[in-house]
Design a protein around this motif. Sequence first.
Motif, PDB file in Angstrom:
ATOM      1  N   ALA A  35      28.401  23.951  48.254  1.00 58.47           N
ATOM      2  CA  ALA A  35      28.519  23.498  46.864  1.00 58.47           C
ATOM      3  C   ALA A  35      27.779  24.452  45.935  1.00 58.47           C
ATOM      4  O   ALA A  35      28.252  24.754  44.831  1.00 58.47           O
ATOM      5  CB  ALA A  35      27.976  22.079  46.717  1.00 58.47           C
ATOM      6  N   TYR A  36      26.625  24.937  46.370  1.00 55.20           N
ATOM      7  CA  TYR A  36      25.862  25.913  45.592  1.00 55.20           C
ATOM      8  C   TYR A  36      26.678  27.183  45.387  1.00 55.20           C
ATOM      9  O   TYR A  36      26.734  27.733  44.291  1.00 55.20           O
ATOM     10  CB  TYR A  36      24.558  26.234  46.337  1.00 55.20           C
ATOM     11  N   ALA A  37      27.326  27.659  46.455  1.00 50.47           N
ATOM     12  CA  ALA A  37      28.122  28.881  46.369  1.00 50.47           C
ATOM     13  C   ALA A  37      29.273  28.721  45.384  1.00 50.47           C
ATOM     14  O   ALA A  37      29.522  29.602  44.558  1.00 50.47           O
ATOM     15  CB  ALA A  37      28.648  29.261  47.745  1.00 50.47           C
ATOM     16  N   LEU A  38      29.980  27.600  45.446  1.00 53.16           N
ATOM     17  CA  LEU A  38      31.095  27.378  44.522  1.00 53.16           C
ATOM     18  C   LEU A  38      30.611  27.298  43.078  1.00 53.16           C
ATOM     19  O   LEU A  38      31.230  27.849  42.168  1.00 53.16           O
ATOM     20  CB  LEU A  38      31.858  26.116  44.909  1.00 53.16           C
ATOM     21  N   GLU A  39      29.487  26.622  42.861  1.00 49.39           N
ATOM     22  CA  GLU A  39      28.945  26.517  41.505  1.00 49.39           C
ATOM     23  C   GLU A  39      28.468  27.881  40.999  1.00 49.39           C
ATOM     24  O   GLU A  39      28.669  28.230  39.838  1.00 49.39           O
ATOM     25  CB  GLU A  39      27.798  25.510  41.470  1.00 49.39           C
ATOM     26  N   ALA A  40      27.842  28.666  41.878  1.00 49.68           N
ATOM     27  CA  ALA A  40      27.376  30.000  41.488  1.00 49.68           C
ATOM     28  C   ALA A  40      28.560  30.898  41.131  1.00 49.68           C
ATOM     29  O   ALA A  40      28.503  31.647  40.152  1.00 49.68           O
ATOM     30  CB  ALA A  40      26.557  30.622  42.611  1.00 49.68           C
ATOM     31  N   LEU A  41      29.631  30.821  41.897  1.00 50.35           N
ATOM     32  CA  LEU A  41      30.822  31.606  41.591  1.00 50.35           C
ATOM     33  C   LEU A  41      31.438  31.181  40.268  1.00 50.35           C
ATOM     34  O   LEU A  41      31.905  32.010  39.497  1.00 50.35           O
ATOM     35  CB  LEU A  41      31.846  31.482  42.723  1.00 50.35           C
ATOM     36  N   GLU A  42      31.431  29.892  40.002  1.00 50.65           N
ATOM     37  CA  GLU A  42      32.001  29.392  38.745  1.00 50.65           C
ATOM     38  C   GLU A  42      31.168  29.811  37.539  1.00 50.65           C
ATOM     39  O   GLU A  42      31.695  30.252  36.530  1.00 50.65           O
ATOM     40  CB  GLU A  42      32.104  27.871  38.799  1.00 50.65           C
ATOM     41  N   LYS A  43      29.844  29.703  37.657  1.00 55.38           N
ATOM     42  CA  LYS A  43      28.962  30.005  36.525  1.00 55.38           C
ATOM     43  C   LYS A  43      28.759  31.498  36.297  1.00 55.38           C
ATOM     44  O   LYS A  43      28.649  31.942  35.159  1.00 55.38           O
ATOM     45  CB  LYS A  43      27.579  29.376  36.739  1.00 55.38           C
ATOM     46  N   HIS A  44      28.673  32.267  37.383  1.00 55.40           N
ATOM     47  CA  HIS A  44      28.237  33.662  37.270  1.00 55.40           C
ATOM     48  C   HIS A  44      29.307  34.687  37.614  1.00 55.40           C
ATOM     49  O   HIS A  44      29.059  35.883  37.470  1.00 55.40           O
ATOM     50  CB  HIS A  44      27.021  33.905  38.174  1.00 55.40           C
ATOM     51  N   GLY A  45      30.451  34.262  38.113  1.00 59.30           N
ATOM     52  CA  GLY A  45      31.470  35.220  38.498  1.00 59.30           C
ATOM     53  C   GLY A  45      31.289  35.681  39.935  1.00 59.30           C
ATOM     54  O   GLY A  45      30.397  35.224  40.651  1.00 59.30           O
ATOM     55  N   ALA A  46      32.142  36.615  40.350  1.00 54.30           N
ATOM     56  CA  ALA A  46      32.203  36.998  41.759  1.00 54.30           C
ATOM     57  C   ALA A  46      30.960  37.751  42.240  1.00 54.30           C
ATOM     58  O   ALA A  46      30.385  37.398  43.266  1.00 54.30           O
ATOM     59  CB  ALA A  46      33.451  37.833  42.012  1.00 54.30           C
ATOM     60  N   LEU A  47      30.532  38.769  41.526  1.00 54.94           N
ATOM     61  CA  LEU A  47      29.447  39.616  42.034  1.00 54.94           C
ATOM     62  C   LEU A  47      28.112  38.885  42.073  1.00 54.94           C
ATOM     63  O   LEU A  47      27.478  38.772  43.120  1.00 54.94           O
ATOM     64  CB  LEU A  47      29.339  40.893  41.203  1.00 54.94           C
ATOM     65  N   ARG A  48      27.672  38.397  40.935  1.00 55.10           N
ATOM     66  CA  ARG A  48      26.383  37.696  40.904  1.00 55.10           C
ATOM     67  C   ARG A  48      26.454  36.380  41.674  1.00 55.10           C
ATOM     68  O   ARG A  48      25.494  35.982  42.329  1.00 55.10           O
ATOM     69  CB  ARG A  48      25.938  37.457  39.466  1.00 55.10           C
ATOM     70  N   GLY A  49      27.594  35.696  41.628  1.00 60.47           N
ATOM     71  CA  GLY A  49      27.755  34.447  42.367  1.00 60.47           C
ATOM     72  C   GLY A  49      27.638  34.653  43.868  1.00 60.47           C
ATOM     73  O   GLY A  49      26.992  33.874  44.559  1.00 60.47           O
ATOM     74  N   CYS A  50      28.251  35.722  44.381  1.00 58.95           N
ATOM     75  CA  CYS A  50      28.130  36.029  45.813  1.00 58.95           C
ATOM     76  C   CYS A  50      26.697  36.402  46.172  1.00 58.95           C
ATOM     77  O   CYS A  50      26.193  36.015  47.232  1.00 58.95           O
ATOM     78  CB  CYS A  50      29.077  37.167  46.191  1.00 58.95           C
ATOM     79  N   TRP A  51      26.028  37.133  45.283  1.00 58.29           N
ATOM     80  CA  TRP A  51      24.627  37.501  45.514  1.00 58.29           C
ATOM     81  C   TRP A  51      23.744  36.252  45.590  1.00 58.29           C
ATOM     82  O   TRP A  51      22.928  36.108  46.494  1.00 58.29           O
ATOM     83  CB  TRP A  51      24.147  38.444  44.423  1.00 58.29           C
ATOM     84  N   LEU A  52      23.926  35.331  44.643  1.00 53.78           N
ATOM     85  CA  LEU A  52      23.133  34.100  44.646  1.00 53.78           C
ATOM     86  C   LEU A  52      23.422  33.253  45.882  1.00 53.78           C
ATOM     87  O   LEU A  52      22.504  32.684  46.491  1.00 53.78           O
ATOM     88  CB  LEU A  52      23.409  33.302  43.375  1.00 53.78           C
ATOM     89  N   ALA A  53      24.692  33.161  46.267  1.00 52.75           N
ATOM     90  CA  ALA A  53      25.059  32.375  47.451  1.00 52.75           C
ATOM     91  C   ALA A  53      24.463  32.992  48.719  1.00 52.75           C
ATOM     92  O   ALA A  53      23.948  32.269  49.583  1.00 52.75           O
ATOM     93  CB  ALA A  53      26.570  32.274  47.557  1.00 52.75           C
ATOM     94  N   ALA A  54      24.513  34.313  48.831  1.00 51.31           N
ATOM     95  CA  ALA A  54      23.946  34.974  50.007  1.00 51.31           C
ATOM     96  C   ALA A  54      22.434  34.762  50.085  1.00 51.31           C
ATOM     97  O   ALA A  54      21.892  34.484  51.169  1.00 51.31           O
ATOM     98  CB  ALA A  54      24.271  36.463  49.973  1.00 51.31           C
TER      99      ALA A  54
END
Length: 78
Positions: A35-54
């Motif tokens: 859920a965190y990864a999906l929210e991060a991708l939605e809020k921050h886009g692909a690059l930063r969202g993937c970084w936050l999820a990782a």
Amino acid sequence: MSPLAHVAALPVRFYRLVFSPWVGHGCRYQPTCSAYALEALEKHGALRGCWLAARRILRCHPWGGHGIDNVPEPRSKT
């Protein structure tokens, strides 16, 4: 969500559909990592969202923390 973020979210959605029911509900953090990864991708886009999820997934281990860990708000563009 940007088109690239939609593509980056596909493995997360696949995990939630196929593997998540078998893994169980022993999550250390709220919201769960997927859920965190999906929210991060939605809020921050692909690059930063993937970084936050990782970063979040790397923190999720027996010696890591626990509790509420919300996705940070996007940086302002001023």
